[in-house]
Design a protein around this motif. Structure first.
Motif, PDB file in Angstrom:
ATOM      1  N   HIS A  37      55.483  43.415  42.300  1.00  0.00           N
ATOM      2  CA  HIS A  37      54.292  44.239  42.036  1.00  0.00           C
ATOM      3  C   HIS A  37      54.479  45.117  40.795  1.00  0.00           C
ATOM      4  N   ARG A  38      55.665  45.709  40.641  1.00  0.00           N
ATOM      5  CA  ARG A  38      55.908  46.559  39.461  1.00  0.00           C
ATOM      6  C   ARG A  38      55.867  45.742  38.181  1.00  0.00           C
ATOM      7  N   ALA A  39      56.576  44.611  38.167  1.00  0.00           N
ATOM      8  CA  ALA A  39      56.651  43.787  36.955  1.00  0.00           C
ATOM      9  C   ALA A  39      55.332  43.077  36.670  1.00  0.00           C
ATOM     10  N   GLY A  40      54.598  42.715  37.707  1.00  0.00           N
ATOM     11  CA  GLY A  40      53.359  41.958  37.528  1.00  0.00           C
ATOM     12  C   GLY A  40      52.161  42.798  37.148  1.00  0.00           C
ATOM     13  N   GLY A  41      52.235  44.093  37.442  1.00  0.00           N
ATOM     14  CA  GLY A  41      51.151  44.987  37.052  1.00  0.00           C
ATOM     15  C   GLY A  41      50.025  45.058  38.063  1.00  0.00           C
ATOM     16  N   LYS A  42      49.010  45.852  37.698  1.00  0.00           N
ATOM     17  CA  LYS A  42      47.926  46.176  38.630  1.00  0.00           C
ATOM     18  C   LYS A  42      47.040  44.986  38.972  1.00  0.00           C
ATOM     19  N   GLN A  43      47.011  43.958  38.147  1.00  0.00           N
ATOM     20  CA  GLN A  43      46.164  42.797  38.431  1.00  0.00           C
ATOM     21  C   GLN A  43      46.562  42.142  39.758  1.00  0.00           C
ATOM     22  N   ILE A  44      47.871  42.041  40.016  1.00  0.00           N
ATOM     23  CA  ILE A  44      48.340  41.447  41.275  1.00  0.00           C
ATOM     24  C   ILE A  44      47.889  42.303  42.455  1.00  0.00           C
ATOM     25  N   LEU A  45      48.069  43.610  42.346  1.00  0.00           N
ATOM     26  CA  LEU A  45      47.666  44.510  43.427  1.00  0.00           C
ATOM     27  C   LEU A  45      46.158  44.439  43.654  1.00  0.00           C
ATOM     28  N   GLU A  46      45.388  44.408  42.584  1.00  0.00           N
ATOM     29  CA  GLU A  46      43.925  44.333  42.721  1.00  0.00           C
ATOM     30  C   GLU A  46      43.504  43.043  43.425  1.00  0.00           C
ATOM     31  N   GLU A  47      44.141  41.927  43.074  1.00  0.00           N
ATOM     32  CA  GLU A  47      43.816  40.659  43.736  1.00  0.00           C
ATOM     33  C   GLU A  47      44.235  40.689  45.206  1.00  0.00           C
ATOM     34  N   CYS A  48      45.396  41.277  45.493  1.00  0.00           N
ATOM     35  CA  CYS A  48      45.845  41.402  46.881  1.00  0.00           C
ATOM     36  C   CYS A  48      44.869  42.255  47.682  1.00  0.00           C
ATOM     37  N   MET A  49      44.382  43.335  47.081  1.00  0.00           N
ATOM     38  CA  MET A  49      43.422  44.204  47.771  1.00  0.00           C
ATOM     39  C   MET A  49      42.118  43.455  48.050  1.00  0.00           C
ATOM     40  N   ALA A  50      41.666  42.647  47.099  1.00  0.00           N
ATOM     41  CA  ALA A  50      40.437  41.866  47.299  1.00  0.00           C
ATOM     42  C   ALA A  50      40.625  40.857  48.433  1.00  0.00           C
ATOM     43  N   ILE A  51      41.774  40.202  48.475  1.00  0.00           N
ATOM     44  CA  ILE A  51      42.070  39.237  49.544  1.00  0.00           C
ATOM     45  C   ILE A  51      42.113  39.959  50.891  1.00  0.00           C
ATOM     46  N   ARG A  52      42.746  41.111  50.901  1.00  0.00           N
ATOM     47  CA  ARG A  52      42.849  41.901  52.134  1.00  0.00           C
ATOM     48  C   ARG A  52      41.476  42.347  52.629  1.00  0.00           C
ATOM     49  N   ASN A  53      40.623  42.740  51.692  1.00  0.00           N
ATOM     50  CA  ASN A  53      39.264  43.158  52.061  1.00  0.00           C
ATOM     51  C   ASN A  53      38.465  41.994  52.642  1.00  0.00           C
ATOM     52  N   GLN A  55      39.921  39.073  54.154  1.00  0.00           N
ATOM     53  CA  GLN A  55      40.504  38.425  55.335  1.00  0.00           C
ATOM     54  C   GLN A  55      41.361  39.331  56.195  1.00  0.00           C
ATOM     55  N   GLY A  56      41.606  40.550  55.767  1.00  0.00           N
ATOM     56  CA  GLY A  56      42.520  41.430  56.495  1.00  0.00           C
ATOM     57  C   GLY A  56      43.950  41.168  56.046  1.00  0.00           C
ATOM     58  N   LYS A  57      44.881  41.666  56.817  1.00  0.00           N
ATOM     59  CA  LYS A  57      46.293  41.508  56.458  1.00  0.00           C
ATOM     60  C   LYS A  57      46.711  40.046  56.486  1.00  0.00           C
ATOM     61  N   CYS A  58      47.821  39.759  55.841  1.00  0.00           N
ATOM     62  CA  CYS A  58      48.383  38.410  55.847  1.00  0.00           C
ATOM     63  C   CYS A  58      49.342  38.321  57.041  1.00  0.00           C
ATOM     64  N   LYS A  59      49.151  37.316  57.876  1.00  0.00           N
ATOM     65  CA  LYS A  59      49.991  37.160  59.067  1.00  0.00           C
ATOM     66  C   LYS A  59      51.372  36.616  58.703  1.00  0.00           C
ATOM     67  N   THR A  60      52.342  36.914  59.530  1.00  0.00           N
ATOM     68  CA  THR A  60      53.694  36.389  59.358  1.00  0.00           C
ATOM     69  C   THR A  60      53.650  34.863  59.373  1.00  0.00           C
ATOM     70  N   GLY A  61      54.332  34.259  58.403  1.00  0.00           N
ATOM     71  CA  GLY A  61      54.364  32.802  58.299  1.00  0.00           C
ATOM     72  C   GLY A  61      53.234  32.214  57.479  1.00  0.00           C
ATOM     73  N   GLU A  62      52.305  33.051  57.031  1.00  0.00           N
ATOM     74  CA  GLU A  62      51.177  32.584  56.217  1.00  0.00           C
ATOM     75  C   GLU A  62      51.449  32.873  54.739  1.00  0.00           C
ATOM     76  N   ALA A  63      50.598  32.342  53.857  1.00  0.00           N
ATOM     77  CA  ALA A  63      50.763  32.545  52.421  1.00  0.00           C
ATOM     78  C   ALA A  63      49.407  32.636  51.736  1.00  0.00           C
ATOM     79  N   ILE A  64      49.341  33.475  50.711  1.00  0.00           N
ATOM     80  CA  ILE A  64      48.145  33.600  49.869  1.00  0.00           C
ATOM     81  C   ILE A  64      48.613  33.567  48.412  1.00  0.00           C
ATOM     82  N   VAL A  65      47.694  33.397  47.484  1.00  0.00           N
ATOM     83  CA  VAL A  65      48.073  33.308  46.077  1.00  0.00           C
ATOM     84  C   VAL A  65      47.281  34.291  45.222  1.00  0.00           C
ATOM     85  N   THR A  66      47.966  34.826  44.207  1.00  0.00           N
ATOM     86  CA  THR A  66      47.321  35.611  43.160  1.00  0.00           C
ATOM     87  C   THR A  66      47.813  35.063  41.821  1.00  0.00           C
TER      88      THR A  66
END
Length: 171
Positions: A37-53, A55-66
């Motif tokens: 997250h630090r090296a990738g910058g705010k774009q990764i965090l923003e995409e993660c926040m959009a995904i979270r909004n 679908q909710g949290k990511c479950k253990t054993g699952e995967a998402i992409v940014t």
């Protein structure tokens, strides 16, 4: 698929995709998650926040992409590994799913090279030998016409030695 092992910093890996050992919040954290997250910058965090909004949290054993943001990798595949609680059967299945789901997601993105950290072996305390065996077995058993190279990126000497030992057996 070619399997390689290097000791280093996964945030410096050039290629199509790197895998993040994320937590379920997808909002960054410690260890490899925080470093990505630090090296990738705010774009990764923003995409993660959009995904979270969405679908909710990511479950253990699952995967998402940014996207990779400021990283040299095009994509970051975020997967949530299990916290070790002594239940070897359940923990092993969940960890295996992290590798399988990440590889399937990589294929869907036409990824040729993917780099994995040592998922769940840091603050999640998964036994390192068992985690390495699962990681290597799942990658070896995954048949792909798309993915050409998988790189295991070990941050420390201990994990590097463990992976080297297991990989020696299959070479």
């Amino acid at each position: 698929m070619n399997i390689e092992l290097i000791k280093g910093d996964i945030t410096k890996i050039e290629g199509d995709a790197i895998v993040n050992a994320a937590n379920s919040s997808l909002l960054g954290g410690g260890g490899v998650d925080g470093a990505i997250h630090r090296a990738g910058g705010k774009q990764i965090l923003e995409e993660c926040m959009a995904i979270r909004n969405r679908q909710g949290k990511c479950k253990t054993g699952e995967a998402i992409v940014t996207t990779g943001g400021n990283l040299p990798a095009k994509y970051v595949i975020h997967t949530v590994g299990p916290v070790w609680n002594g239940d070897e059967e359940k923990g092993s299945k969940l960890l295996a799913n992290c590798y399988i789901k990440s590889l399937k997601l990589a294929e869907s993105l036409d990824v040729k090279t993917i780099a994995f950290p040592n998922i769940s072996t840091g603050i999640y305390r998964f036994p390192k030998e068992l985690a390495a065996k699962i990681a290597i077995d799942e990658v070896r058993n995954f048949k792909s016409e798309i993915i050409e190279k998988v790189v295991f990126v070990c941050f420390d000497d201990e994990n590097e030695a463990i992976y080297n030992e297991f990989l020696k057996e299959i070479r």
